[in-house]
Motif scaffolding. Structure first.
Motif, PDB file in Angstrom:
ATOM      1  N   ILE A 113      34.336 -13.177 -12.484  1.00 32.56           N
ATOM      2  CA  ILE A 113      32.935 -12.929 -12.175  1.00 32.56           C
ATOM      3  C   ILE A 113      32.734 -13.342 -10.720  1.00 32.56           C
ATOM      4  O   ILE A 113      33.133 -14.439 -10.330  1.00 32.56           O
ATOM      5  CB  ILE A 113      31.986 -13.751 -13.075  1.00 32.56           C
ATOM      6  CG1 ILE A 113      32.234 -13.432 -14.550  1.00 32.56           C
ATOM      7  CG2 ILE A 113      30.539 -13.490 -12.691  1.00 32.56           C
ATOM      8  CD1 ILE A 113      31.962 -12.004 -14.947  1.00 32.56           C
ATOM      9  N   PHE A 114      32.156 -12.467  -9.905  1.00 34.43           N
ATOM     10  CA  PHE A 114      31.935 -12.829  -8.511  1.00 34.43           C
ATOM     11  C   PHE A 114      30.482 -12.589  -8.128  1.00 34.43           C
ATOM     12  O   PHE A 114      29.830 -11.676  -8.636  1.00 34.43           O
ATOM     13  CB  PHE A 114      32.883 -12.068  -7.576  1.00 34.43           C
ATOM     14  CG  PHE A 114      32.630 -10.582  -7.511  1.00 34.43           C
ATOM     15  CD1 PHE A 114      31.833 -10.044  -6.509  1.00 34.43           C
ATOM     16  CD2 PHE A 114      33.201  -9.724  -8.433  1.00 34.43           C
ATOM     17  CE1 PHE A 114      31.605  -8.681  -6.433  1.00 34.43           C
ATOM     18  CE2 PHE A 114      32.985  -8.365  -8.374  1.00 34.43           C
ATOM     19  CZ  PHE A 114      32.178  -7.828  -7.370  1.00 34.43           C
ATOM     20  N   VAL A 115      29.992 -13.449  -7.254  1.00 31.02           N
ATOM     21  CA  VAL A 115      28.613 -13.357  -6.765  1.00 31.02           C
ATOM     22  C   VAL A 115      28.662 -13.350  -5.245  1.00 31.02           C
ATOM     23  O   VAL A 115      29.252 -14.244  -4.632  1.00 31.02           O
ATOM     24  CB  VAL A 115      27.753 -14.530  -7.264  1.00 31.02           C
ATOM     25  CG1 VAL A 115      26.327 -14.385  -6.768  1.00 31.02           C
ATOM     26  CG2 VAL A 115      27.795 -14.620  -8.787  1.00 31.02           C
ATOM     27  N   VAL A 116      28.037 -12.350  -4.645  1.00 29.07           N
ATOM     28  CA  VAL A 116      28.037 -12.207  -3.185  1.00 29.07           C
ATOM     29  C   VAL A 116      26.662 -12.570  -2.641  1.00 29.07           C
ATOM     30  O   VAL A 116      25.644 -12.028  -3.083  1.00 29.07           O
ATOM     31  CB  VAL A 116      28.393 -10.763  -2.773  1.00 29.07           C
ATOM     32  CG1 VAL A 116      28.395 -10.633  -1.256  1.00 29.07           C
ATOM     33  CG2 VAL A 116      29.753 -10.367  -3.342  1.00 29.07           C
ATOM     34  N   ASN A 117      26.668 -13.505  -1.717  1.00 26.84           N
ATOM     35  CA  ASN A 117      25.423 -13.934  -1.047  1.00 26.84           C
ATOM     36  C   ASN A 117      24.322 -14.298  -2.048  1.00 26.84           C
ATOM     37  O   ASN A 117      23.134 -14.028  -1.824  1.00 26.84           O
ATOM     38  CB  ASN A 117      24.935 -12.856  -0.076  1.00 26.84           C
ATOM     39  CG  ASN A 117      25.883 -12.683   1.105  1.00 26.84           C
ATOM     40  OD1 ASN A 117      26.716 -13.544   1.374  1.00 26.84           O
ATOM     41  ND2 ASN A 117      25.770 -11.569   1.788  1.00 26.84           N
ATOM     42  N   LYS A 118      24.725 -14.857  -3.166  1.00 21.57           N
ATOM     43  CA  LYS A 118      23.828 -15.449  -4.161  1.00 21.57           C
ATOM     44  C   LYS A 118      22.973 -14.446  -4.935  1.00 21.57           C
ATOM     45  O   LYS A 118      22.095 -14.853  -5.686  1.00 21.57           O
ATOM     46  CB  LYS A 118      22.891 -16.484  -3.497  1.00 21.57           C
ATOM     47  CG  LYS A 118      23.608 -17.646  -2.840  1.00 21.57           C
ATOM     48  CD  LYS A 118      24.392 -18.476  -3.848  1.00 21.57           C
ATOM     49  CE  LYS A 118      25.075 -19.667  -3.206  1.00 21.57           C
ATOM     50  NZ  LYS A 118      25.891 -20.439  -4.167  1.00 21.57           N
ATOM     51  N   TYR A 119      23.223 -13.140  -4.762  1.00 17.81           N
ATOM     52  CA  TYR A 119      22.359 -12.220  -5.515  1.00 17.81           C
ATOM     53  C   TYR A 119      23.094 -11.031  -6.121  1.00 17.81           C
ATOM     54  O   TYR A 119      22.670 -10.499  -7.147  1.00 17.81           O
ATOM     55  CB  TYR A 119      21.219 -11.711  -4.625  1.00 17.81           C
ATOM     56  CG  TYR A 119      21.605 -10.597  -3.689  1.00 17.81           C
ATOM     57  CD1 TYR A 119      21.390  -9.259  -4.053  1.00 17.81           C
ATOM     58  CD2 TYR A 119      22.167 -10.871  -2.451  1.00 17.81           C
ATOM     59  CE1 TYR A 119      21.747  -8.235  -3.192  1.00 17.81           C
ATOM     60  CE2 TYR A 119      22.516  -9.849  -1.597  1.00 17.81           C
ATOM     61  CZ  TYR A 119      22.306  -8.529  -1.960  1.00 17.81           C
ATOM     62  OH  TYR A 119      22.657  -7.535  -1.104  1.00 17.81           O
ATOM     63  N   LYS A 120      24.186 -10.557  -5.561  1.00 17.48           N
ATOM     64  CA  LYS A 120      24.876  -9.381  -6.084  1.00 17.48           C
ATOM     65  C   LYS A 120      26.134  -9.846  -6.812  1.00 17.48           C
ATOM     66  O   LYS A 120      26.963 -10.549  -6.234  1.00 17.48           O
ATOM     67  CB  LYS A 120      25.255  -8.426  -4.949  1.00 17.48           C
ATOM     68  CG  LYS A 120      25.838  -7.097  -5.445  1.00 17.48           C
ATOM     69  CD  LYS A 120      26.095  -6.167  -4.274  1.00 17.48           C
ATOM     70  CE  LYS A 120      26.590  -4.809  -4.738  1.00 17.48           C
ATOM     71  NZ  LYS A 120      25.622  -4.080  -5.558  1.00 17.48           N
ATOM     72  N   TYR A 121      26.271  -9.453  -8.086  1.00 17.88           N
ATOM     73  CA  TYR A 121      27.434  -9.930  -8.821  1.00 17.88           C
ATOM     74  C   TYR A 121      28.141  -8.789  -9.529  1.00 17.88           C
ATOM     75  O   TYR A 121      27.607  -7.698  -9.733  1.00 17.88           O
ATOM     76  CB  TYR A 121      27.037 -11.020  -9.807  1.00 17.88           C
ATOM     77  CG  TYR A 121      26.679 -10.553 -11.203  1.00 17.88           C
ATOM     78  CD1 TYR A 121      27.612 -10.648 -12.235  1.00 17.88           C
ATOM     79  CD2 TYR A 121      25.422 -10.021 -11.484  1.00 17.88           C
ATOM     80  CE1 TYR A 121      27.285 -10.237 -13.518  1.00 17.88           C
ATOM     81  CE2 TYR A 121      25.097  -9.615 -12.760  1.00 17.88           C
ATOM     82  CZ  TYR A 121      26.033  -9.722 -13.781  1.00 17.88           C
ATOM     83  OH  TYR A 121      25.720  -9.302 -15.037  1.00 17.88           O
ATOM     84  N   GLY A 122      29.403  -9.057  -9.868  1.00 14.49           N
ATOM     85  CA  GLY A 122      30.208  -8.055 -10.558  1.00 14.49           C
ATOM     86  C   GLY A 122      31.198  -8.713 -11.494  1.00 14.49           C
ATOM     87  O   GLY A 122      31.449  -9.919 -11.426  1.00 14.49           O
TER      88      GLY A 122
END
Length: 217
Positions: free
Chosen positions: A34-43
Motif C-alpha cells: 500500500i503506498f501513499v503519495v504526498n499524504k493524499y493519493k494512494y494505491g
C-alpha cells in the motif's frame, strides 16, 4: 475517504505476517504494498508472476509525477525488499532527486534473522547464505540513502495504514489486538515488530563491522 473493503483484506494479510513462525512460509509467498503519495493519493499493489511488487511501485510512482516534482511516499508492505528490488529503488531515488520514501515492513524477506537464530527456529535453515548476504546488503544500502527510511512497523504506522481504508472492523481493536498473542500464533504483533527492529539494527551493525574488520557476536 470511502470505505475500501479489499484494502481491509490486504491490511489483514500484512498485519498477520509471520505471527506464527512454525508456519512461516505460506503468508509471505505474496508481497502486498500500500503506498501513499504526498499524504493524499494512494494505491494497492500485489506481486505478479515473475514481477516483484516493488517494480510495479516504481512504475506507478514514475507515472504519477515528473522527476523534478517534490514527492513523499509512504510504503506499507509485508515483505522487505530483496536485494534486486532495493537496488531498483535506489536507482529510482537517484533519478527522482526530490523524492523521499519511507518504507514500513512486517517481515525481513529471505534473511537469517538474528532473533530466529537465537530461538533456534527451523525455518532459518531454509534461507541460503548467499540470499541472506545479498538481501541484507540491499537493506543496508537503502538505510544508507539520505532520502529513504526503512523501518519495521510500529503502532503509529499500523494506525496510519488502518485509517487509510476507512474500514472499521467491530471485532478488531488495533490498540488492544497489537499487544495480544492470539490462538494459533506464537507472538503478538508488538513483539514481532520489536524483534524486527532489533534484527534490522543487527543487520546494519554487521555490515558496518565488515568494513572495519570487526565481528559482532
Amino acid at each position: 475517504m470511502a470505505k475500501d473493503y479489499d484494502g481491509w483484506n490486504i491490511f489483514h494479510c500484512i498485519y498477520n505476517t509471520k505471527l506464527n513462525h512454525d508456519d512461516s512460509v505460506k503468508d509471505v509467498y505474496d508481497t502486498y504494498i500500500i503506498f501513499v503519495v504526498n499524504k493524499y493519493k494512494y494505491g494497492k499493489i500485489k506481486n505478479a508472476y515473475k514481477k516483484h511488487a516493488e517494480l510495479t511501485l516504481i512504475e506507478k510512482l514514475s507515472s504519477l509525477y515528473p522527476h523534478n516534482r517534490p514527492m513523499h511516499v509512504d510504503v506499507y508492505m509485508n515483505n522487505s525488499p530483496c536485494r534486486d528490488c532495493a537496488l531498483e529503488l535506489l536507482e529510482f531515488l537517484e533519478a527522482s532527486r526530490q523524492t523521499q520514501i519511507t518504507v514500513y515492513f512486517a517481515n525481513l524477506y529471505n534473511i537469517r534473522r538474528k532473533s530466529c537464530i537465537i530461538s533456534m527456529e527451523k525455518h532459518v535453515k531454509k534461507v541460503e547464505k548467499n540470499d541472506d548476504d545479498q538481501n541484507s546488503e540491499g537493506l543496508r544500502r537503502l538505510m544508507d540513502h539520505k532520502r529513504c527510511k526503512l523501518l519495521p512497523f510500529n503502532l503509529p504506522a499500523w494506525t496510519e495504514l488502518y485509517d487509510i481504508f476507512g474500514v472499521q472492523d467491530p471485532e478488531f481493536e488495533l490498540n488492544v489486538d497489537y499487544t495480544l498473542m492470539k490462538a494459533g500464533k506464537d507472538r503478538s504483533r508488538e513483539k514481532e515488530d520489536l524483534l524486527l527492529l532489533e534484527d534490522l539494527d543487527y543487520i546494519y551493525l554487521q555490515e558496518i563491522c565488515k568494513h572495519d574488520d570487526v565481528r559482532v557476536y
